[in-house]
Design a protein around this motif. Structure first.
Motif, PDB file in Angstrom:
ATOM      1  N   ASP A   1       7.797   2.360   2.584  1.00  0.00           N
ATOM      2  CA  ASP A   1       8.460   3.117   3.644  1.00  0.00           C
ATOM      3  C   ASP A   1       9.957   2.845   3.604  1.00  0.00           C
ATOM      4  O   ASP A   1      10.389   1.728   3.340  1.00  0.00           O
ATOM      5  CB  ASP A   1       7.895   2.718   5.012  1.00  0.00           C
ATOM      6  CG  ASP A   1       6.427   3.095   5.157  1.00  0.00           C
ATOM      7  OD1 ASP A   1       6.017   4.104   4.554  1.00  0.00           O
ATOM      8  OD2 ASP A   1       5.693   2.371   5.860  1.00  0.00           O
TER       9      ASP A   1
ATOM     10  N   SER B   1       0.838  -1.202   0.000  1.00  0.00           N
ATOM     11  CA  SER B   1       0.000   0.000   0.000  1.00  0.00           C
ATOM     12  C   SER B   1       0.869   1.247   0.000  1.00  0.00           C
ATOM     13  O   SER B   1       0.488   2.280  -0.531  1.00  0.00           O
ATOM     14  CB  SER B   1      -0.951  -0.006   1.201  1.00  0.00           C
ATOM     15  OG  SER B   1      -0.205  -0.045   2.403  1.00  0.00           O
ATOM     16  N   ASP B   2       2.038   1.176   0.636  1.00  0.00           N
ATOM     17  CA  ASP B   2       2.981   2.280   0.538  1.00  0.00           C
ATOM     18  C   ASP B   2       4.391   1.751   0.776  1.00  0.00           C
ATOM     19  O   ASP B   2       4.566   0.668   1.319  1.00  0.00           O
ATOM     20  CB  ASP B   2       2.641   3.410   1.510  1.00  0.00           C
ATOM     21  CG  ASP B   2       2.153   2.887   2.854  1.00  0.00           C
ATOM     22  OD1 ASP B   2       1.291   3.524   3.454  1.00  0.00           O
ATOM     23  OD2 ASP B   2       2.659   1.823   3.290  1.00  0.00           O
TER      24      ASP B   2
HETATM   25 MG    MG Z   1       1.901   1.002   5.780  1.00  0.00          MG
END
Ligand code: MG
Ligand code: ATP
Length: 448
Positions: free
Chosen positions: A43, A40-41
């Motif tokens: 990092d 989802s993302d």
């Molecule tokens: Mg996350």
């Protein structure tokens, strides 16, 4: 083992590394990439300090400098770059009192919640896996990093996160982690409504919303959603049902698409059944007025968990109407009336809710409702096709038109429009400006 990452992400890693810093992708994105799920993302974690990160990139936002997080913008996408850190003492099962930056990646990985979330990767060093996270990923296990009781004592939200990840990934919570969750679940009372809501929504919008039953079994729902615990213990002995209330609700969530409003509606649609249950002389359970009562309880529960007003309004509306019956031969007129009551926009959602509710009932009684629904859908499509009026804004006349025709402004205008709408719902051919104007004047005479 190689992980394919977006160009922007490998670009950020390279920029940091060329400047002499360490940099890795970390956490959820590594886990998801290894599972071949879309992260989802992405990092990033680094030993560069927030100031050093800001100095290296042209576009940054100081999202959470005190926690070491700088957002780097690349091609319109945000990436969080966080300095390796160690959390200080947790004073209140919520927030570390302070965070300290460290130059040691292993210290940063140690503070993370689960072994499957404590993985880091870059192209040079490959996978950094200090806690057998890859093994747990392969075996489908959610396990705390280090001592589970300590980790849940530090931050009780992790209890919900354990079962949420298990629901999203179809994993199981490892025995010691589960035992610690059962033991420490009382600490959830210290967690903010917002954080609880976030985890609850991720769980019920996952592939396994029924795993909310695991949260009940761990003693967790008792502390933020005690209404659920009552459902888990409420039988429904009648011809319509083959499950108790809790299991019926869980199954109904599975039967609807993972939209937040729809899943939440199913979660709450029968929430007042424990309070409305009565048993008649032959042992049959009844739940009189439970849709109305469930809507009231749903509103209170959503307020307590700090849902936004739009969600509260919609879910309450759908819960209130979930038991709609139009009989064997619904007519267009009946459906227009129902659309008027529920609202044009929510009506198709209501049909989905009724369908999911029905799918979680006793197999022997489903067919009849399915036929009713199929007929409603057909007629509903015709109503939409014909653009039949079901709300006052669909009328061929407005309040201003009425005023222009000589009616005095005031509350009576709304009353007249409502009555005109009722007439038009009965007979759509009346939705003509001339007729409504004349009828408006006539009603005015009656009303004043
Ligand atoms: Mg996350
Ligand atoms: P999602 O797909 O839901 O974003 P995620 O694993 O990325 O999953 P986030 O909440 O975005 O979860 O957190 C990113 C990472 O930060 C996690 O993978 C974990 O390593 C760490 N983390 C997040 N919340 C906690 C917490 N409460 N305690 C310890 N570590 C945490």
């Amino acid at each position: 083992m190689r992980i394919d990452m977006p160009k922007a992400v490998s670009g950020i890693l390279k920029t940091l590394q060329r400047a002499g810093y360490e940099a890795y992708i970390v956490g959820g994105c590594v886990r998801d990439a290894l599972l071949r799920r879309e992260p989802s993302d992405w990092d990033i974690t680094t030993d560069a300090t927030p100031g050093q990160v800001q100095a290296l990139f042209p576009k940054t936002i100081p999202t959470g400098i005190q926690h070491g997080t700088v957002t780097v913008r690349r091609q319109g996408v945000s990436y969080e770059v966080t300095t390796y850190r160690v959390d200080g003492v947790y004073e209140d099962a919520r927030h570390p009192k302070d965070v300290t930056f460290t130059a040691d990646l292993s210290e940063d990985l140690r503070r993370r919640d689960f072994t499957i979330n404590a993985l880091a990767y870059n192209e040079k060093q490959g996978l950094i896996d200090l806690f057998e996270g890859e093994k747990d990923l392969k075996e489908g296990i959610v396990r705390c990093v280090g001592d589970a009781r300590e980790r849940f004592t530090e931050d009780a939200l992790r209890i919900l996160r354990a079962y949420r990840f298990a629901a999203q990934l179809s994993f199981r919570v490892e025995d010691e982690t589960h035992a610690a969750a059962c033991e420490m679940s009382g600490r959830l009372v210290m967690i903010s409504a917002e954080r609880i809501r976030g985890e609850l929504m991720k769980m019920i919008c996952s592939a396994h919303p029924e795993r909310i039953i695991d949260l009940y079994e761990a003693g967790a729902t008792a502390h933020f959603f005690p209404e659920w615990d009552l459902c888990m213990n409420t039988p429904q002995t009648n011809p319509y049902h083959c499950y108790d209330v809790g299991k019926h609700i869980a199954e109904s969530m599975r039967a609807i698409r993972p939209d937040p409003v729809l899943r939440l509606t199913m979660l709450l649609h029968d929430i007042a059944k424990p309070q409305t249950r009565s048993v008649d002389a032959d042992g049959t359970d009844h739940f009189y007025n439970h849709p109305e009562k469930s809507a009231d309880m749903a509103r209170e529960i959503m307020k307590r968990l700090k849902y936004d007003n739009a969600t509260i309004r919609r879910v309450t509306n759908l819960v209130r109407h979930h038991d709609m019956h139009l009989g064997r031969t619904p007519t267009k007129r009946m459906i227009r009336r129902m659309m008027h009551e529920v609202g044009r926009e929510d009506f198709p959602l209501l049909l989905e809710v009724i369908e999911a509710d029905n799918a979680a009932k006793a197999p022997s009684c489903r067919a009849e409702k399915e036929e009713e629904l199929a007929r409603i859908r057909l007629l509903h499509a015709e109503i939409e096709e014909a653009k039949d009026a079901v709300e006052t804004r669909d009328l061929a006349i407005t309040g201003n038109d009425l005023i222009a025709s000589g009616i005095a402004p005031g509350a009576v205008i709304g009353r007249i429009l409502e009555t005109l709408l009722e007439e038009v719902i009965e007979d759509p051919s009346r939705n003509k400006k001339e007729y409504l104007s004349e009828e408006g004047k006539r009603l005015y005479e009656v009303y004043v």
